[in-house]
Write an enzyme that holds these catalytic residues in place. Sequence first.
Site, PDB file in Angstrom:
ATOM      1  N   ARG A   7     -13.884   0.361  17.271  1.00  0.00           N
ATOM      2  CA  ARG A   7     -13.540   1.331  18.324  1.00  0.00           C
ATOM      3  C   ARG A   7     -14.129   2.694  18.002  1.00  0.00           C
ATOM      4  NH1 ARG A   7      -9.969   5.275  18.051  1.00  0.00           N
ATOM      5  NH2 ARG A   7      -9.104   4.389  16.125  1.00  0.00           N
ATOM      6  N   ARG A   8     -13.935   3.147  16.776  1.00  0.00           N
ATOM      7  CA  ARG A   8     -14.484   4.437  16.373  1.00  0.00           C
ATOM      8  C   ARG A   8     -16.008   4.390  16.361  1.00  0.00           C
ATOM      9  NH1 ARG A   8     -10.208   4.654  11.368  1.00  0.00           N
ATOM     10  NH2 ARG A   8      -8.440   5.584  12.488  1.00  0.00           N
ATOM     11  N   THR A  64      -8.312   6.197  -1.126  1.00  0.00           N
ATOM     12  CA  THR A  64      -9.546   5.546  -1.554  1.00  0.00           C
ATOM     13  C   THR A  64     -10.691   5.873  -0.616  1.00  0.00           C
ATOM     14  OG1 THR A  64      -8.331   3.702  -2.542  1.00  0.00           O
ATOM     15  CG2 THR A  64     -10.651   3.317  -2.016  1.00  0.00           C
ATOM     16  N   ARG A  65     -10.408   5.860   0.685  1.00  0.00           N
ATOM     17  CA  ARG A  65     -11.464   6.150   1.656  1.00  0.00           C
ATOM     18  C   ARG A  65     -11.902   7.609   1.584  1.00  0.00           C
ATOM     19  NH1 ARG A  65      -9.006   3.975   7.041  1.00  0.00           N
ATOM     20  NH2 ARG A  65      -7.068   3.836   5.838  1.00  0.00           N
ATOM     21  N   LYS A 112      -0.258  -0.313  15.191  1.00  0.00           N
ATOM     22  CA  LYS A 112      -1.599  -0.720  15.602  1.00  0.00           C
ATOM     23  C   LYS A 112      -2.066  -1.982  14.871  1.00  0.00           C
ATOM     24  CE  LYS A 112      -4.269   2.250  12.455  1.00  0.00           C
ATOM     25  NZ  LYS A 112      -5.376   3.238  12.373  1.00  0.00           N
ATOM     26  N   ASP A 113      -1.362  -2.376  13.789  1.00  0.00           N
ATOM     27  CA  ASP A 113      -1.706  -3.606  13.072  1.00  0.00           C
ATOM     28  C   ASP A 113      -1.027  -4.837  13.661  1.00  0.00           C
ATOM     29  OD1 ASP A 113      -3.203  -2.140  11.283  1.00  0.00           O
ATOM     30  OD2 ASP A 113      -1.646  -2.051   9.745  1.00  0.00           O
ATOM     31  N   CYS A 149      -6.620  -5.341  17.939  1.00  0.00           N
ATOM     32  CA  CYS A 149      -6.986  -3.983  17.538  1.00  0.00           C
ATOM     33  C   CYS A 149      -8.292  -3.922  16.745  1.00  0.00           C
ATOM     34  CB  CYS A 149      -5.848  -3.353  16.739  1.00  0.00           C
ATOM     35  SG  CYS A 149      -4.432  -2.935  17.768  1.00  0.00           S
ATOM     36  N   SER A 190       0.833  -1.196   0.000  1.00  0.00           N
ATOM     37  CA  SER A 190       0.000   0.000   0.000  1.00  0.00           C
ATOM     38  C   SER A 190       0.871   1.250   0.000  1.00  0.00           C
ATOM     39  CB  SER A 190      -0.923   0.021   1.222  1.00  0.00           C
ATOM     40  OG  SER A 190      -0.204   0.330   2.402  1.00  0.00           O
ATOM     41  N   SER A 226     -13.727   0.690  11.777  1.00  0.00           N
ATOM     42  CA  SER A 226     -13.204   0.464  13.121  1.00  0.00           C
ATOM     43  C   SER A 226     -14.339   0.343  14.130  1.00  0.00           C
ATOM     44  CB  SER A 226     -12.270   1.614  13.517  1.00  0.00           C
ATOM     45  OG  SER A 226     -12.050   1.639  14.902  1.00  0.00           O
ATOM     46  N   ARG A 250     -13.352   0.326   3.894  1.00  0.00           N
ATOM     47  CA  ARG A 250     -11.959  -0.126   3.898  1.00  0.00           C
ATOM     48  C   ARG A 250     -11.257   0.361   2.643  1.00  0.00           C
ATOM     49  NH1 ARG A 250     -10.799  -6.018   4.228  1.00  0.00           N
ATOM     50  NH2 ARG A 250      -8.694  -5.133   4.277  1.00  0.00           N
TER      51      ARG A 250
END
Length: 307
Positions: A131-132, A154-155, A82-83, A243, A12, A129, A149
Amino acid sequence: MKNKIIIGSRRSLLAMTQTQMVADDLHARFPQVTFEIKQIVTTGDVNLKDSLQKIGGKGVFVEELENELKSGEIDFAVHSLKDVMPVLPAGLMIGSVPQRNSPYDCLISRRPITSLADLPQHARIGTNSSRRQGQLLHLRPDLEIIPTRGNVDTRVKKLDTENLDAVVLAEAGLNRLGIDLTGRYRWSLKDVLLPAMGQGAMAIECREDDTDVRQILATINDPHTATCVGIEREYLRAVGGTCTFPIGGFAVVDGDHVTFEGLIASTDGQHVLRETQRGQVSDHLGKLVAQHLLAQDKFGIMKGSQN
């Protein structure tokens, strides 16, 4: 010392940008060493349709890189911290944690926003997410969360392609990529959402027995960042999640003192448990906060997240 180092990276744009930053930094310190980047396709890069929870969690972004590390195909791998799973495979270690970028989330929208109240009723918000999602729905139960995703750019484009009112992204990714946000508006969620453990930091993973590489990586390790994310990952391990779970944790270290805040949220936003503790770096506050929050979890939040 080796004269050629092979670095593993996801393909990426953000992953390659971060890996190139590491390669450039190391080459400036060790000009006699050649640093070559090998792009590795991960399960998470191939399957952009299904949720991370469905295809195996955040580990899908690192497993293939770890396999090449164990086989000796690469010398180290650069990850978004975080991954990285809370427990590493045997024989592997985090050899360096460079200085952290912003740990916070931000909201990208098509209209100016200075608070969540500025979003229209039933606004469509893009994020994958949990969490979000849990935190946002706790504050604004009317919001419609749209699973989103893909790469950072892209997002951002999905604001138009999926008719979204806003998308939530990590500030660090936007900062490192320098994404063109012309015609868009960016609002920091620093005081709104508790970030993911390790967000904004990079983890450089290597083999425990590779002393040459470990010595090289030690030169770009940031002790302050390493201490903060170490506490956050201790919380992650103690709470028993990954995560992809609806949990957050953030440590601030000032000398020998640390302030750590942890969070567990239900994905529907009905229940949000938070606790902050302050103490010494040696007090294992990540573990302490995890124990307290799990004891308060009368709603089965964590149990439900594991199903």
